[in-house]
Design a protein around this motif. Structure first.
Motif, PDB file in Angstrom:
ATOM      1  N   HIS A   1      27.439  64.838  55.435  1.00 31.89           N
ATOM      2  CA  HIS A   1      26.806  63.742  56.184  1.00 31.89           C
ATOM      3  C   HIS A   1      25.730  64.334  57.079  1.00 31.89           C
ATOM      4  N   LEU A   2      24.540  63.742  57.056  1.00 30.96           N
ATOM      5  CA  LEU A   2      23.475  64.102  57.972  1.00 30.96           C
ATOM      6  C   LEU A   2      23.392  62.985  59.004  1.00 30.96           C
ATOM      7  N   TYR A   3      23.590  63.345  60.283  1.00 28.02           N
ATOM      8  CA  TYR A   3      23.657  62.338  61.335  1.00 28.02           C
ATOM      9  C   TYR A   3      22.615  62.579  62.413  1.00 28.02           C
ATOM     10  N   GLY A   4      22.084  61.488  62.942  1.00 29.80           N
ATOM     11  CA  GLY A   4      21.390  61.536  64.209  1.00 29.80           C
ATOM     12  C   GLY A   4      22.434  61.611  65.309  1.00 29.80           C
TER      13      GLY A   4
ATOM     14  N   ALA B   1      34.599  66.118  54.855  1.00 27.37           N
ATOM     15  CA  ALA B   1      33.176  66.301  54.544  1.00 27.37           C
ATOM     16  C   ALA B   1      32.527  67.199  55.600  1.00 27.37           C
ATOM     17  N   ASP B   2      31.466  67.886  55.186  1.00 28.92           N
ATOM     18  CA  ASP B   2      30.653  68.639  56.142  1.00 28.92           C
ATOM     19  C   ASP B   2      29.748  67.667  56.876  1.00 28.92           C
ATOM     20  N   LYS B   3      29.355  68.066  58.097  1.00 30.34           N
ATOM     21  CA  LYS B   3      28.467  67.247  58.896  1.00 30.34           C
ATOM     22  C   LYS B   3      27.357  68.122  59.474  1.00 30.34           C
ATOM     23  N   ILE B   4      26.137  67.600  59.427  1.00 32.38           N
ATOM     24  CA  ILE B   4      25.001  68.234  60.089  1.00 32.38           C
ATOM     25  C   ILE B   4      24.479  67.206  61.085  1.00 32.38           C
TER      26      ILE B   4
ATOM     27  N   ARG C   1      33.878  71.402  60.753  1.00 36.26           N
ATOM     28  CA  ARG C   1      32.974  71.319  59.606  1.00 36.26           C
ATOM     29  C   ARG C   1      31.626  70.719  59.987  1.00 36.26           C
ATOM     30  N   THR C   2      31.187  71.016  61.205  1.00 32.88           N
ATOM     31  CA  THR C   2      29.967  70.410  61.742  1.00 32.88           C
ATOM     32  C   THR C   2      29.064  71.488  62.301  1.00 32.88           C
ATOM     33  N   ARG C   3      27.769  71.360  61.981  1.00 30.74           N
ATOM     34  CA  ARG C   3      26.789  72.242  62.605  1.00 30.74           C
ATOM     35  C   ARG C   3      25.663  71.402  63.181  1.00 30.74           C
TER      36      ARG C   3
END
Length: 186
Positions: A46-49, A82-85, A98-100
């Motif tokens: 997931h790509l998040y603001g 899930a990975d998160k950015i 799992r977040t960067r």
């Protein structure tokens, strides 16, 4: 190559929140939530603001709270696996595993991520998704359209971006909510 999918829950007039930043009208009922769970099972990253991440980080610990129905616990597991950015210039550290954090949105880095990923990517947060749309990175748009007009707020899709779309799937839920999935053709 993995797809970049822009998924949003929106009002019928195209907003993800109202003029006061409120979005309580978009909370999915069980039927819609289960559908969204199945939709998100295929997402690897997931790509998040920042603002959407603030909302979604709830799912990191939702399973620890008693009394949740099975579909809520299911989504908590899906989200945590899930990975998160998170794209933020101010967030010091992530509040989930799992977040960067990335300080700026780099279209070339996202292109490379799409090319190397074995599972699809989802992008959320209207401002972040707008950058991806403008860079021509979005492959699919999935809208969960709620039967409400909010009259203003944050638009789900960016202004001044023109793309041809092909309808891939649609579904109507019992309370009038509609799912529409489109391929971005260019």
């Amino acid at each position: 190559m993995a797809k970049l999918i822009n998924t949003d829950i929106v009002s019928l007039d195209g907003y993800v929140n109202d003029e006061n930043g409120k979005f309580g009208w978009s909370e999915p009922v069980e039927e819609v939530h289960r559908f969204l769970n199945d939709l998100d099972r295929g997402i690897g990253t997931h790509l998040y603001g920042r603002r959407l991440y603030d909302v979604m980080s709830y799912w990191e610990t939702a399973h620890e709270q008693p009394g949740h129905p099975d579909y809520i616990l299911d989504y908590s597991e899906i989200w945590r696996s899930a990975d998160k950015i998170v794209y933020s210039s101010t967030l010091a550290e992530p509040r989930s595993a799992r977040t960067r954090i990335e300080r700026t949105f780099d279209p070339e880095a996202v292109r490379a991520l799409k090319e190397s990923a074995t599972r699809d990517l989802a992008i959320g947060g209207a401002n972040l998704a707008a950058q991806a749309h403008r860079a021509g990175l979005v492959d699919e748009i999935c809208l969960i359209i709620c039967p409400v007009l909010v009259g203003g707020g944050t638009r789900a899709l960016p202004d001044r971006v023109r793309r041809n779309l092909t309808l891939l799937d649609q579904h109507t839920f019992s309370q009038g909510t509609i799912f529409a999935r489109y391929r971005v053709d260019g």
